[in-house]
Each structure stands twice: as structure tokens, then as C-alpha cells.
Design an enzyme around this catalytic site. Sequence first.
Site, PDB file in Angstrom:
ATOM      1  N   CYS A  15      20.630  60.293  57.667  1.00  0.00           N
ATOM      2  CA  CYS A  15      20.403  61.887  58.031  1.00  0.00           C
ATOM      3  C   CYS A  15      21.820  62.205  58.829  1.00  0.00           C
ATOM      4  O   CYS A  15      22.474  61.324  59.226  1.00  0.00           O
ATOM      5  CB  CYS A  15      19.393  61.947  58.632  1.00  0.00           C
ATOM      6  N   GLY A  43      22.646  63.365  53.578  1.00  0.00           N
ATOM      7  CA  GLY A  43      21.317  63.760  53.108  1.00  0.00           C
ATOM      8  C   GLY A  43      21.295  64.897  52.362  1.00  0.00           C
ATOM      9  O   GLY A  43      21.424  65.967  52.785  1.00  0.00           O
ATOM     10  N   ASN A 120      18.654  61.196  63.723  1.00  0.00           N
ATOM     11  CA  ASN A 120      19.225  60.466  62.795  1.00  0.00           C
ATOM     12  C   ASN A 120      18.857  58.906  62.989  1.00  0.00           C
ATOM     13  O   ASN A 120      19.205  58.412  64.034  1.00  0.00           O
ATOM     14  CB  ASN A 120      20.454  60.491  62.591  1.00  0.00           C
ATOM     15  N   GLY A 121      18.329  58.246  62.003  1.00  0.00           N
ATOM     16  CA  GLY A 121      17.914  56.811  62.417  1.00  0.00           C
ATOM     17  C   GLY A 121      16.179  56.372  61.953  1.00  0.00           C
ATOM     18  O   GLY A 121      15.709  57.329  61.399  1.00  0.00           O
ATOM     19  N   CYS A 258      26.463  50.163  62.824  1.00  0.00           N
ATOM     20  CA  CYS A 258      26.409  50.193  61.341  1.00  0.00           C
ATOM     21  C   CYS A 258      27.575  49.944  60.654  1.00  0.00           C
ATOM     22  O   CYS A 258      28.284  50.708  60.418  1.00  0.00           O
ATOM     23  CB  CYS A 258      25.300  51.111  60.758  1.00  0.00           C
ATOM     24  N   TYR A 264      30.390  52.935  53.288  1.00  0.00           N
ATOM     25  CA  TYR A 264      29.824  53.754  52.434  1.00  0.00           C
ATOM     26  C   TYR A 264      29.579  55.000  53.140  1.00  0.00           C
ATOM     27  O   TYR A 264      29.908  55.942  52.404  1.00  0.00           O
ATOM     28  CB  TYR A 264      28.639  52.978  51.756  1.00  0.00           C
ATOM     29  N   CYS A 404      17.019  46.480  55.393  1.00  0.00           N
ATOM     30  CA  CYS A 404      17.509  47.286  56.891  1.00  0.00           C
ATOM     31  C   CYS A 404      16.284  48.011  57.469  1.00  0.00           C
ATOM     32  O   CYS A 404      15.602  48.844  56.579  1.00  0.00           O
ATOM     33  CB  CYS A 404      18.679  48.385  56.421  1.00  0.00           C
TER      34      CYS A 404
END
Length: 475
Positions: A15, A43, A120-121, A258, A264, A404
Site C-alpha cells: 500500500c 495499490g 502500509n504493512g 524489505c 520490484y 511473507c
Amino acid sequence: MTEFSRMSTGLGEECGVFGAYDMDGHDVAPSIYYGLFALQHRGQESCGIAVTDTNGQRKVLSRKGLGHVNDVFNEETLQELKGNLGVGHVRYSTAGGTRVENAQPLVINYVKGTLAIAHNGNLVNAIELRKELEYTGAIFQTTIDSEVIAYHIARERLNTRTAEEAVKNAMKKIRGAYALVVNSPRKMIGARDPFGLKPLCIGKRDNTYFLASESCAITAVDAEFVRDVQPGEIVTITREGITSDMSMAVPEEKHARCIFEYIYFARTDSRIDGVEVYHSRILAGKALAESYPVEADLVVGVPDSGLVAAKGYSEYSGIPYGMAFHKNSYVGRTFIKPKQSDRESSVKIKLNVIPEVVRGKRIVMVDDSIVRGTTCANIIKMLKNAGATEVHVRISSPPFLYPCYFGTDVPSDDQLIAHSHTPEQIRRMIGADSLGYMEISKLKEMVGDLNYCDACFTGNYPMEVPGEDISHAFE
């Protein structure tokens, strides 16, 4: 994300969060709109904006809905969002289904006022925290773990002097990955998990401060990048300026950013924790060329995240770089979901080969990952049908072996092709003439001195994780 998008991309984005506080009292909704536009890659499922006027009645005005930023907002709806303090969110569901009530920001009305929160997460202890809240009378309106965070902050605020103290106390309870933007009536608060799994940065334009998931969104609103929010840091922005609380920070050796942000997720023009995303992908391509040289005529990248790594492969190997694909940018979430049997045609709708580029050539095809293998196999087939004589696949990440739990849509073991097949078996299954994955030891070259999380490749999680998939636990 639609089933079509899952098939086409293999992985789901995370997100994106974006906050703005204009000290001069001007409306921030237009800036948040452009910031979210720049974060759309993170997103495409839903989005929202919530604003308040710090000089008025402190009423929160919000609008959110399913679809892209352009689907939910227009000039008229933005004009209705009057306020100089606001937060926005673009969502891809790594936890919780696709429904409008799961769209963010979440707006919580409670005894001490109103909080607007964007997250986000993913939390790894969301189930136990939610049960604890339910047994004390909490009634949940969504199926996302972000609401658990919102409730904890609101409850902690009843016993603290300031909103930022409430955020800190909530951080002591939640475990997992998070970048938060929290707006109280006269403050904008940003918080990042102690491991730094999710990115968050600060920007400034004249008398307006911004918080954003990526620096590209800061640039999009013509603001100056100030700095990254540090892992474990809580920043509070008021009329008096920025204050920082590092009491939740952990030693640097425990940081676990991350790695897939650099491979990516992040936009190519972003800069995260001092590392240029474009440069990291160039280095990834060079590492692949070093590890897996091959005689070929052309290096091509699969749009979009494979393009820069392909450029790096070309530069190191000396093999010319070319554009072999046309990507249809207009395939959105409203596209009809195809059945399983329609996977090949769904890839062709999003991606097409340019025959004259590849005809009669030995091709090195660079992509960011292989998840299930189906999409890669279809692209190779398309290249060979267009006349490519050989297709050598190079992947700028190691094989996915583990799920993940932190907000990246790496599916369960049984859906990961590399979990049950060797690289040689995968090569045969996808129809490649050769296959080379990024070596785990070379990931470090992409990010220099940063400590990062590579658990989806190694199984070495930075914290204790659940023994099962919890992404839809509240459905």
C-alpha cells in the site's frame, strides 16, 4: 487486486500512504491527490483521502472508494474536501478482502476527538490483539489489521498527554511491518516499525510538510525531499515544526528493510534510505550478467520492474539492450476476471511482443521474479512464437521459497514454484533455454550497507512469525 492482476504480475504490490499539513491554512486535498497518483503502483484496489481544518471545527471530511485514484476523485470531489491537514492512502489487499469499508484512511471518532490513520504493512500479532479488543467491547467495521492499530492508538490516547505518546504506546503492543501516518486535530504523526520494513519519508514545500511512502510522491507535489523517517522513529509535525522520538528504535544491526522495495515495489525514480532504486536495479542486472553469462543477441526486460535490471545486464555483458514488449497501461481493476484456463490470453491483453525486435535473435529476458511460473512461461512462448530462436531467463531476485507475513503478497509454500522444484525443473517447465536467479550473496551489492529482510528467500525472519497464513483471518 483482481484475479487478472494476480495472474499478470505474479506479485501484489503493497500500500501507499501520503500525508500533508499546510501551516498557512490552504487546502491539502489536491496535493494528496497528486501524491497518491505517484504512489498508484503500490495499490490499485482502493484509495481514500481524509482532511480536517486545524483552524475550524476540527471535523474530518473523507472520501474513499474502490478503484484507481482517478476513479474515486475528480475536481468536484476534491473541492468538497476542505482542510489544511490530511492523509491519503492507496490500497492493495495483503490482509482483508476487496470491499469499500476496508479502504483507508480509517477515521476514528472517540472521546478525545478524531483520528485519521493510514497504514502500509501487515501485523503478525493482529489476531490476538483483535480478540483482546473484542473481549473488551470493541466492534470492528473492517476486516483489516489497520483497524486494530487505530483502536489501540485511540485507547492509549485516553491515558496519555499527547497523540504521539499514544502512538508510541500502541507501537509497544503491535508487532510486524508498518509505516503509519496519523492525523490528530492539530498534528501529523509519522511512525515506522523498528525494523524499517516499510519505507516512509518527509518532504517540505514552502510552509507545507509531507509524509510519503516514497520520495517520488514528494517530487510529484513539487516539494523538497527532507529525509527518511528512521526505523522505529516517531515524527510529530505541528506549527512549531518537527519533533522526533527514537525511543522505539532498535540497534542498526537488527534493521530489516524489505529488499523487494529495491527489486520490484518502489518506483524507479524513488530513493529509499539513501539508496537510489534505479541504481540498485542496474547493479542487480550487472550481478546477473556476472553470475550467468550467455551468448545472445539482445537483452530485454519485462515491463516495468525488469527494464532497469535488463539495462544493467546489457551494460555489463556488452549485449545490446532492446525494447521487446508493448505494455497496455489501460488494464485496470475493472477488467473481467478470467478463469484459470484463460491465463495465456490474459497475459497477452496486458503484454505484447514486438516481432521485428526479437525475430531470429537469441534473447536474454530479465524479470524481477518467478512466483507460480505461469506468466513467465506464457511470455517465453510469446517470444518464441514471434521468432526468437532462444530465450535465456534471468531473474533479479533469488527463488521464492517462503511466504511473507509483512505486507508483500508472496503466497503460501504450495503456490511457490521454487518451493517444490529445482531451477532446472523450473527451466524446463517454463520453456527457457537457460535460467539464472540472483544469488542471495549478491543482494548486498544492491543496497550497500543497509540491513535488509530476505526472509522470502531464506526463511530468516527478523521476528517470530505465525505458523500459518493470517492474511484473511478476519474474513
